[in-house]
Scaffold this active site. Structure first.
Site, PDB file in Angstrom:
ATOM      1  CG  ASP A   1      -2.374   0.611   0.991  1.00 49.08           C
ATOM      2  OD1 ASP A   1      -2.451   1.272  -0.043  1.00 49.08           O
ATOM      3  OD2 ASP A   1      -3.150   0.361   1.535  1.00 49.08           O
TER       4      ASP A   1
ATOM      5  CG  ASP B   1      -9.583   1.397  -0.216  1.00 55.55           C
ATOM      6  OD1 ASP B   1      -8.739   0.823  -0.472  1.00 55.55           O
ATOM      7  OD2 ASP B   1      -9.295   2.495   0.785  1.00 55.55           O
TER       8      ASP B   1
HETATM    9  C1  GLA Z   1      -5.577   1.392   2.502  1.00 56.09           C
HETATM   10  C2  GLA Z   1      -6.439   0.567   1.330  1.00 56.09           C
HETATM   11  C3  GLA Z   1      -7.139  -0.121   2.457  1.00 56.09           C
HETATM   12  C4  GLA Z   1      -6.204  -0.488   4.034  1.00 56.09           C
HETATM   13  C5  GLA Z   1      -6.465   0.892   4.251  1.00 56.09           C
HETATM   14  C6  GLA Z   1      -5.546   0.057   6.075  1.00 56.09           C
HETATM   15  O1  GLA Z   1      -6.894   2.903   2.584  1.00 56.09           O
HETATM   16  O2  GLA Z   1      -6.744   1.096   0.369  1.00 56.09           O
HETATM   17  O3  GLA Z   1      -7.568  -1.295   1.295  1.00 56.09           O
HETATM   18  O4  GLA Z   1      -5.674  -1.318   3.397  1.00 56.09           O
HETATM   19  O5  GLA Z   1      -5.440   1.350   3.755  1.00 56.09           O
HETATM   20  O6  GLA Z   1      -5.273   1.003   6.647  1.00 56.09           O
END
Ligand code: GLA
Length: 732
Positions: free
Chosen positions: A471, A541
């Site tokens: 990420d 997300d």
């Molecule tokens: C980001 C990712 C999510 C999740 C969060 C965790 O927003 O896109 O899928 O993994 O971080 O903090």
């Protein structure tokens, strides 16, 4: 005098432009050609990019319109540098050692070599007739996939160095009556929103200056359709995508002759690059394709190419996932996770991913406020560590994956206190936090080592880790590097991405088999440069099924469905509050790499058997979705409020069809479409999958010819908001 100097310089460098007439330089794939010729003044003329031309001899005598003001022919060149007659956004702009601002490029020679039976590399070497500056334009052709990649290398022998202010990867001149540009905009939880517009005189720029998470608000992928909006199966369409995970600029400029100049590459914003003598600056690759039969073929070319050349393991089927994030967020202990694994095993999930929240001890990661950078297990939360959970998953028949965000650091972390010099910052200015975090300076080799060690260290937590979710949750504000010298500060944008790729190269050399998901707050890093090191992307997300229809449509115009992670989440949806039937949520997610992202305990006893059956159905259609050819039937962007597409096996023996009703259509309207991509001579039995309640298709279980399905088509009874139908077609 000027002519004399020019000839003298040309003699010194061993070339005399115009003396050597050469045949057209042809860059061919199986079905496409790019054709260049060398003009009398040594300029390399960009003649053609389109369907394959077998005999290119006629290009040699091609005449361009004469300009009334100076009588010279107006011919677009292979790679326009600022200098000579070029007054538009240039592909190349540099300052020579003596302060001169112009550059001209003339042909030196070209070379070609077969890389293997599918790929050929063709390099056109050029130089400035007055300055020892050398530019190579490098094409790699992919015969079967009909894709051409293009990059550029610059070197020089100017003793004091030159400053490269702009160096594009690709340049494409087009001449048509009208141009329609398809590009993407977005934001967090709404990535890859498609917009198509007619280009008018002047210029249009699509760009990012965010450095990291560069594709959150726009993407370096685009279509240009000639003489009308892009159609699915007809018309001339060019597709381009820059393989670069940092600042980019796509410039579309329609000039006074009506020619469209497309210049694509790294963004020139605050990026002056001081190139010392003997050093090479190489651009990222621009990925090109073209279709004279609509945008559908563009997608299929790029999907085939990605599976072979732009994904870490594009020939392997990807597993069905349960990810812990939306089901548990930061609030879990060992039992929360083992309960989720138990449930996941119960309905056929194949890989469990433990998301954020498992690390940090002095600064435990129990929210997004602390702990980033401290990549050791939180033993208070998980007393038996990661290996216990990974072994638990493996014993239940699941693979195990884990989340990391190694480029970032929370101010509240041991790392931030220990290495303040590793943090991206602009001199003595305050560092602006975002999601309470800062960025590590990947232009610094020590930081690169750190990130590689984080990856190694996390992999070493258990021999059972086979998947990493990588990420990157913020972009760059106020850039600057403690590592780079004051004159190199403007190298930051390029060196960060090069540092990232060096890290990935080292990681992939050591961990070739691990699956890695590409995530950056969702689709904030979706480009072919990063994708090459990964297996799939988390495109957003936003797990709301309705929004996903649009996000996945945009994503799959360029990037393949197998790499598009799509998770069924709970209803009401956490990002949007929208309610949607479980069937609709599954039917949407099953058209990508299916996963789930919810607390399995929240599924009702009525929902559980459906979920289990749907996962089983997905495994049945997985080879079609992940490895088949995508044919789009109805665009969600069309005002009719339907969306539909299908995946067809390469041998046309099987296909899977998806249809979604995105709004209430009234009691009388019904869905009708003609199928595509089938073999007209074959007979197909149609079986409805994920059926819940009324049948969606009148012909469930019946046999139809491919010809009938493609000419007469089918109708469905779906028409309410969030109705959907999935059909499996198998050859009889
Ligand atoms: C980001 C990712 C999510 C999740 C969060 C965790 O927003 O896109 O899928 O993994 O971080 O903090």
């Amino acid at each position: 005098m000027r002519t004399f100097l020019f000839l003298f310089a040309a003699l010194l460098s061993g070339i005399l432009p115009g003396v050597q007439a050469v045949e057209p330089v042809v860059v061919n794939t199986g079905s496409l050609s790019m054709v260049f010729t060398v003009a009398e003044d040594g300029k390399v003329v960009f003649n053609y990019f389109g369907d394959k031309i077998e005999d290119t001899g006629s290009f040699a005598g091609r005449k361009y319109k004469e300009q009334p003001d100076n009588g010279t022919g107006y011919a677009p060149v292979l790679y326009p540098a600022y200098g000579g007659r070029y007054f538009l956004h240039p592909a190349l702009k540099l300052t020579h050692m003596d302060g001169v601002q112009t550059t001209e490029l003339i042909y030196v020679n070209h070379t070609s070599k077969l890389l293997d039976s599918n790929r050929e590399e063709i390099v056109i070497h050029m130089k400035d007739p007055l300055y020892p500056v050398f530019v190579d334009v490098i094409f790699t052709t992919f015969r079967k996939e009909n894709v051409i990649t293009q990059s550029v290398e610059i070197t020089h022998k100017e003793k004091k160095g030159i400053v490269v202010e702009q160096i594009a990867s690709g340049y494409l001149p087009l001449h048509a009556d009208d141009y329609y540009l398809t590009h993407f905009h977005g934001t967090w939880a709404a990535e890859m929103q498609l917009v198509e517009e007619k280009l008018t005189a002047g210029s249009k720029r699509v760009e990012s200056r965010k450095g990291v998470r560069a594709t959150q608000s726009a993407n370096p992928s685009f279509l240009v359709s000639l003489n009308g909006p892009a159609q699915e199966d007809t018309g001339e369409v060019y597709g381009g995508s820059l393989a670069w995970s940092g600042n980019y600029l796509l410039s579309f400029e329609k000039d006074e002759c009506g020619i469209l100049h497309v210049v694509t590459g790294m963004n020139d914003f605050a990026s002056a690059y001081h190139l010392a003598v003997g050093k090479v600056l190489k651009t990222p690759e621009m990925v090109w394709t073209y279709s004279s039969s609509g945008q559908g073929q563009i997608s299929r070319n790029l999907h085939d190419w990605s599976r072979k050349y732009a994904l870490a393991h594009g020939d392997q089927l990807l597993p069905v996932v349960l990810n812990s994030w939306e089901g548990a967020y930061f609030n879990f202990d060992e039992q929360t996770i083992t309960d989720m694994i138990d449930a996941a095993a119960g309905f056929g999930v194949e890989l469990f991913v433990l998301d954020d929240g498992w690390f940090g001890s002095k600064y435990p990661r129990n929210s997004d406020n602390a702990g980033l950078g401290d990549w050791h297990e939180n033993r208070t939360k998980l007393p038996r560590g990661i290996d216990y959970l990974a072994s638990y998953a493996v014993n239940k028949g699941l693979q195990f994956g884990i989340w990391i965000e190694p480029e970032m650091v929370n101010p509240d972390s041991e790392l931030a206190k220990k290495h303040p010099e590793w943090i991206v910052k602009s001199g003595k200015r305050d560092i602006i936090p975002m999601r309470t975090q800062w960025i590590l300076d990947l232009s610094n080799p020590a930081v690169q080592d750190f990130v590689v060690n984080v990856f190694d260290g996390v992999m070493a937590l258990s021999p059972h880790i086979s998947y990493i979710k990588w990420d990157a949750n913020r972009h760059v504000d106020n850039f600057g590097s403690d590592y780079l010298s004051s004159s190199e500060q403007t190298h930051f944008w390029i060196e960060y991405v090069k540092g990232l790729y060096k890290v990935y190269d080292r990681i992939r050399a050591k961990h070739p088999d691990v699956l890695i998901q590409l995530c950056s707050s969702g689709g904030g890093r979706l480009d072919f440069g990063a994708l090459t090191y990964h297996d799939e992307v988390w495109p957003s997300d936003n797990t709301n099924s309705l929004d996903r229809v649009f996000i996945q449509y945009g994503t799959n115009l360029f990037f393949p469905a197998m790499a598009t992670a799509a998770h069924v989440s709970t209803s009401p949806n956490h990002q949007t509050g929208m309610l949607a039937p479980l069937k609709f949520r599954f039917d949407v997610a099953m058209s990508g790499r299916l996963g789930m992202e919810l607390q399995p305990k929240d599924l009702t006893p009525e929902e559980l058997p459906f979920a289990k059956q749907a996962v089983e159905n997905y495994k049945r259609i997985r080879p079609l979705v992940q490895l088949g050819d995508l044919f789009r039937l109805k665009s969600p962007y069309h005002e009719n409020g339907w969306a539909s597409h299908m995946y067809v096996a390469k041998d046309q023996k099987e296909a899977v069809f998806f249809a979604y009703s995105l709004k209430y259509h009234g009691r009388t309207a019904f869905f009708e479409t003609k199928l595509k991509g089938l073999d007209p001579a074959k007979k197909y039995r149609i079986q409805e999958l994920n059926r819940m309640g009324w049948p969606g298709f009148y012909g469930d279980g019946q046999v139809f010819t491919g010809e009938y399905l493609m000419k007469a088509g089918i109708s469905l009874t779906i028409g309410n908001s969030f109705d959907s139908t999935v059909l499996l077609l198998t050859e009889e």
